[in-house]
Design a protein around this motif. Sequence first.
Motif, PDB file in Angstrom:
ATOM      1  N   ILE A 147      11.899   7.299   9.797  1.00  0.00           N
ATOM      2  CA  ILE A 147      12.509   6.672   8.589  1.00  0.00           C
ATOM      3  C   ILE A 147      11.502   6.684   7.411  1.00  0.00           C
ATOM      4  CG2 ILE A 147      13.592   4.527   8.109  1.00  0.00           C
ATOM      5  CD1 ILE A 147      13.819   3.904  11.115  1.00  0.00           C
ATOM      6  N   VAL A 148      12.315   7.277   6.356  1.00  0.00           N
ATOM      7  CA  VAL A 148      11.587   7.661   5.328  1.00  0.00           C
ATOM      8  C   VAL A 148      11.955   7.061   3.780  1.00  0.00           C
ATOM      9  CG1 VAL A 148      10.545   9.666   6.302  1.00  0.00           C
ATOM     10  CG2 VAL A 148      12.327   9.792   4.751  1.00  0.00           C
ATOM     11  N   PRO A 175      16.776   9.753   5.824  1.00  0.00           N
ATOM     12  CA  PRO A 175      16.219   9.577   4.357  1.00  0.00           C
ATOM     13  C   PRO A 175      16.545   8.018   3.943  1.00  0.00           C
ATOM     14  CG  PRO A 175      18.156  11.171   4.475  1.00  0.00           C
ATOM     15  CD  PRO A 175      17.802  10.430   5.899  1.00  0.00           C
ATOM     16  N   PHE A 225       7.758   5.258  10.492  1.00  0.00           N
ATOM     17  CA  PHE A 225       8.064   4.661   9.336  1.00  0.00           C
ATOM     18  C   PHE A 225       7.286   4.910   8.180  1.00  0.00           C
ATOM     19  CE2 PHE A 225       8.715   0.732   6.812  1.00  0.00           C
ATOM     20  CZ  PHE A 225      10.088   0.950   6.217  1.00  0.00           C
ATOM     21  N   GLY A 227       7.457   2.871   4.294  1.00  0.00           N
ATOM     22  CA  GLY A 227       8.487   1.862   3.427  1.00  0.00           C
ATOM     23  C   GLY A 227       7.731   0.548   3.140  1.00  0.00           C
ATOM     24  N   CYS A 283       2.604   4.119  -3.020  1.00  0.00           N
ATOM     25  CA  CYS A 283       2.147   3.150  -2.443  1.00  0.00           C
ATOM     26  C   CYS A 283       0.660   3.534  -2.340  1.00  0.00           C
ATOM     27  CB  CYS A 283       2.395   3.456  -0.690  1.00  0.00           C
ATOM     28  SG  CYS A 283       2.338   4.941  -0.186  1.00  0.00           S
ATOM     29  N   GLU A 380       2.581  -6.214  -4.512  1.00  0.00           N
ATOM     30  CA  GLU A 380       2.958  -4.728  -4.719  1.00  0.00           C
ATOM     31  C   GLU A 380       4.303  -4.751  -5.543  1.00  0.00           C
ATOM     32  OE1 GLU A 380       4.477  -2.135  -1.738  1.00  0.00           O
ATOM     33  OE2 GLU A 380       3.005  -0.439  -2.459  1.00  0.00           O
TER      34      GLU A 380
END
Length: 476
Positions: A147-148, A175, A225, A227, A283, A380
């Motif tokens: 899962i990107v 995606p 994953f 995200g 990130c 963030e």
Amino acid sequence: MSYPSEPFINGRYTSSATGQPTNLINPATEEVFASVSSVQAKDVDEAIEGADRAFRQSWRDIPPGRRAEILFNIAKILRANVESIAQLESRCVGKPIADARDEVALGARVFEFYAGAVSKFGGQTLPVSRGGFDFTLRQPMGVVAAIVPWNFPFPIACWKVAPALAAGNTVVLKPASISPLSALLLGQLSVEAGLPAGVLQVLPGSGREIGNQLVLHPMVRKISFTGSTEVGRGIMELAARGLKRVSLELGGKSPNIVFADADIEQAATNSPMSVFGNTGQDCCARSRVLVERKVMDCFVEKFIAATKKLIIGDPASEATQIGPLVSAGQRAVVEDFMASARSQKRSIVSGGQRWGSKGYFFEPTIILEPEITDRVWREEIFGPVVCIRAFDDESEMIEEVNDSPYGLSGSIWTHDIRRALRVARRVESGVLSINSHSSVHVEAPFGGFKQSGLGRDLGMAAMEGYTELKNIYIAD
Ligand code: NAP
Ligand code: MG
């Protein structure tokens, strides 16, 4: 330009998907430029079952040499299609075209690395005390759900798919809803390169709707994953029910530490892109800069000057360095952070506003000396906003750096090698660079400490993460 518009299941684009079409918006123009059918539960089941069949009937038993050859062929076909994939990606997420090309080439390099890794990855023989013969095998797990996110859609898809395939797994790739195109092309091009049907399935669809099914399906053995920390935590909780393997690459609030003895010119001119690159949606963004007080004024002056030189604008233009944010929603997030900084009367010395008359652009923004309790310092932002604070004492500075739930990346600027290594050992993060901002190397492990994640992408560490370790003992 033509766009893939259907899920890629069992070796072909399938028009039988049952979900609603999702419109894709070009963030530089705010116009819909394509539409993709989303999958629903029935399609997800079909894709996972197909991937499980492909695992058992072909992929796990294909000789390693042939597996490597197919991965090399995928790399080759990606290199031949750099321009078309880059154009799709740039339109989808507003990425400057030059960066998009580099990212597709990076994806190809990832396939080359893991094609080569197939023949260099194996078990050990062990001198067990009772005698006899003991050895280990690294075996594939089965179906991996990848899962990107949308910030680096193509390279992140590649750096999950390639090692998982190299280790003998099959992959169901989901995606992000707003960036499905390059992943769909990867599916199609992989089959053209010789990958058997079903070994890589690509499912455009909403994470909220199909995420749980991907995690809970009994045929899925591992979830990989990248995200948000929030979604990652939810995946880990659900995965616990079936004791699924997980690897999670999550958020960050990475420090950029500048000592007075560093090459201040180099540090200050290189640093803006370490946080404003990809419009801050990275990130690894060095969003907390800590500068030794003696050189604070000089560093800030040069940092502002270098920031003002960055070229913002049309992602399709070769010269553009900073494109728009990915969506109106992401811009709203950034504006909310800015509102909190303004309400606290923080010093905004550059940027702080939307840019241009259309598109989700936001100026590269510099905030000086926020409090360490401020949201802009702690959370963030995932947008083009940097905070800079001065420090006096090395130990106190390290405590300030480590006072964060995150621990992904970071940079240290100094010419004193002993200090560089001392600080690097004590900073709690998975990836650090000294006199550089380079965080991602195909050959080296990438991932976080603390709430920045679990497990590692890239390097041989990623390949280990896509295998189970089996021990076999043979009596004399
Ligand atoms: P996100 O929700 O974590 O999305 C990442 C991926 O997870 C997408 O494919 C998404 O699908 C999927 N997803 C969403 N909910 C899910 C669920 N319940 N189960 C399984 N998969 C699910 O991230 P976002 O909402 O796009 O961005 C929010 C924030 O996350 C950003 O502002 C940033 O702080 C952080 N982020 C970090 C990274 C990173 O590189 N570490 C990347 C992106 C975002 P959909 O697209 O369909 O929702
Ligand atoms: Mg989300």
